[in-house]
Enzyme design. Structure first.
Site, short mmCIF file in Angstrom:
data_model
loop_
_atom_site.label_atom_id
_atom_site.label_comp_id
_atom_site.label_asym_id
_atom_site.label_seq_id
_atom_site.Cartn_x
_atom_site.Cartn_y
_atom_site.Cartn_z
N ALA A 1 0.86 -1.18 0.00
CA ALA A 1 0.00 0.00 0.00
C ALA A 1 0.89 1.23 0.00
CB ALA A 1 -0.87 -0.01 1.26
N GLY B 1 0.37 -5.06 0.53
CA GLY B 1 -0.75 -5.07 -0.43
C GLY B 1 -0.37 -5.70 -1.76
N GLU C 1 -0.79 -9.21 -1.27
CA GLU C 1 -2.24 -9.48 -1.21
C GLU C 1 -2.87 -9.45 -2.61
OE1 GLU C 1 -2.66 -6.46 1.86
OE2 GLU C 1 -3.59 -7.96 3.14
N GLU D 1 3.58 -5.48 7.17
CA GLU D 1 2.73 -4.48 7.85
C GLU D 1 3.06 -4.36 9.34
OE1 GLU D 1 1.66 -6.82 5.77
OE2 GLU D 1 0.25 -5.95 4.32
N1 COA Z 1 4.53 3.23 -0.14
C1 COA Z 1 4.96 4.43 -0.58
N2 COA Z 1 6.17 4.63 -1.13
C2 COA Z 1 6.98 3.55 -1.26
C3 COA Z 1 6.60 2.28 -0.82
C4 COA Z 1 5.30 2.13 -0.25
N3 COA Z 1 4.84 0.94 0.15
N4 COA Z 1 7.61 1.41 -1.06
C5 COA Z 1 8.60 2.15 -1.62
N5 COA Z 1 8.22 3.42 -1.75
C6 COA Z 1 8.99 4.54 -2.31
C7 COA Z 1 10.08 5.02 -1.37
O1 COA Z 1 9.55 5.90 -0.40
C8 COA Z 1 11.01 5.68 -2.34
O2 COA Z 1 10.47 6.95 -2.70
P1 COA Z 1 11.44 8.25 -2.76
O3 COA Z 1 12.46 7.90 -3.82
O4 COA Z 1 10.53 9.35 -3.17
O5 COA Z 1 12.05 8.39 -1.41
C9 COA Z 1 10.93 4.80 -3.58
O6 COA Z 1 9.68 4.10 -3.46
C10 COA Z 1 12.04 3.78 -3.68
O7 COA Z 1 12.04 3.01 -2.48
P2 COA Z 1 13.35 2.82 -1.56
O8 COA Z 1 12.88 2.53 -0.16
O9 COA Z 1 14.28 3.95 -1.74
O10 COA Z 1 13.97 1.51 -2.22
P3 COA Z 1 14.92 0.44 -1.50
O11 COA Z 1 15.43 -0.42 -2.60
O12 COA Z 1 15.89 1.10 -0.62
O13 COA Z 1 13.94 -0.43 -0.57
C11 COA Z 1 11.94 -1.66 -0.06
C12 COA Z 1 12.93 -1.22 -1.14
C13 COA Z 1 10.79 -2.40 -0.77
C14 COA Z 1 12.62 -2.62 0.90
C15 COA Z 1 11.42 -0.44 0.69
O14 COA Z 1 10.99 0.54 -0.25
C16 COA Z 1 10.26 -0.73 1.61
O15 COA Z 1 10.45 -1.29 2.67
N6 COA Z 1 9.02 -0.35 1.20
C17 COA Z 1 7.84 -0.48 2.01
C18 COA Z 1 7.39 -1.92 2.05
C19 COA Z 1 6.17 -2.07 2.96
O16 COA Z 1 6.26 -1.91 4.16
N7 COA Z 1 5.03 -2.39 2.37
C20 COA Z 1 3.81 -2.63 3.11
C21 COA Z 1 3.01 -1.39 3.24
S1 COA Z 1 1.55 -1.65 4.22
#
Ligand code: COA
Length: 260
Positions: free
Chosen positions: A67, A111, A114, A134
């Protein structure tokens, strides 16, 4: 097809590829993605040329990273509940009458996992990472994760993924039964399209009945499921496709199904 901001839809013969297109945000599922995804699926549902849908994420890094976390800020419980009870991509995929395959090309989290779980078949690249993180945000899955993941891989493994929030790699996901196949990155698309095209050659009526019947296994008790299965099986006998399939077998030729 309409033009969408966050979704790309490409028809390749009888297979439609729906791509979540926010690669700079790792294809995070914002409200707009849900809205447009639901609308695109509605168009694909009505399009009789389309027999199978493949869902994937744009770019090389991510399927869907969950999400859109930025949209959680300041939401009241009632607003958030209403958003998730409205038409979401999870519900639209679940109710979609044609087969849907998740082509998991990278991060498949929250999500995103999901969405994949709501699909009928999951195919992952070797570099895919899957998880329900989450818990690390102080919340729990709200798009069907606790229910569909548990039905697919069992309570113990599902509990561990949801309580730790840890990511697992594609081979671990395969061993758990969470994904059907794992392929090298450069083979993922060809192998997924091969499977999609194979399914697309079957009778669309039989595919719809088969999908509905299989889904009943998780939604009803055995007696109810078996009763409904016989009904769905019998409905196939009203189709020209059944006549064609049976005749083709007896005449030792390949059937041509028209969806009638
Ligand atoms: N929602 C909103 N933005 C997200 C996102 C999410 N679920 N996942 C990644 N992004 C965005 C980051 O904020 C970043 O944006 P920015 O460049 O404007 O700062 C961009 O996508 C790239 O992500 P980044 O975190 O820099 O990449 P990474 O390779 O270092 O890490 C992940 C990748 C997937 C490990 C990390 O992005 C992450 O943990 N994301 C969230 C996963 C999550 O918790 N999902 C469940 C949500 S309920």
């Amino acid at each position: 097809m309409s033009n969408y901001e966050t979704i790309l839809v490409e028809k390749r013969g009888s297979v439609a590829v729906l791509t979540i297109n926010r690669p700079d945000k790792l294809n995070a599922l914002g409200y707009k993605v849900h809205q447009e995804g639901v609308a695109a699926l509605e168009e694909l549902r009505k399009d009789s040329e389309v027999r199978v849908v493949v869902i994937t994420g744009a770019g090389e890094k991510s399927f869907i990273a969950g999400a859109d976390i930025s949209e959680f800020t300041g939401k009241t419980p009632v607003t958030q509940r209403n958003i998730f009870q409205e038409k979401t991509l999870f519900n639209s995929i679940d109710a979609f009458p044609k087969p849907i395959i998740a082509m998991i090309n990278g991060f498949c989290l929250g999500g995103g996992c999901e969405v994949a779980l709501a699909c009928d078949i999951r195919i992952a690249s070797e570099k895919a990472k899957l998880g329900q993180p989450e818990i690390n945000l102080g919340i729990i899955p709200g798009g069907g994760g606790t229910q569909r993941l548990t039905r697919l891989i069992g309570e113990g493994k599902s509990m561990e993924m949801i309580l730790t929030g840890d990511m697992i790699d594609a081979h671990t996901a395969f061993n758990l039964g969470l994904v059907n196949h794992v392929y090298p990155v450069d083979e993922l698309e060809a192998k997924t399209m091969e499977l999609a095209n194979k399914i697309a050659e079957k009778s669309p009526i039989a595919l719809q009945m088969a999908k509905e019947a299989v889904k009943l296994a998780a939604k009803s008790n055995l007696d109810e499921g078996l009763r409904r299965e016989v009904d769905l099986f019998a409905i196939c006998f009203s189709s020209q496709d059944k006549e064609e399939g049976v005749a083709a077998f007896l005449e030792k030729r390949k059937p041509v199904f028209t969806g009638k």
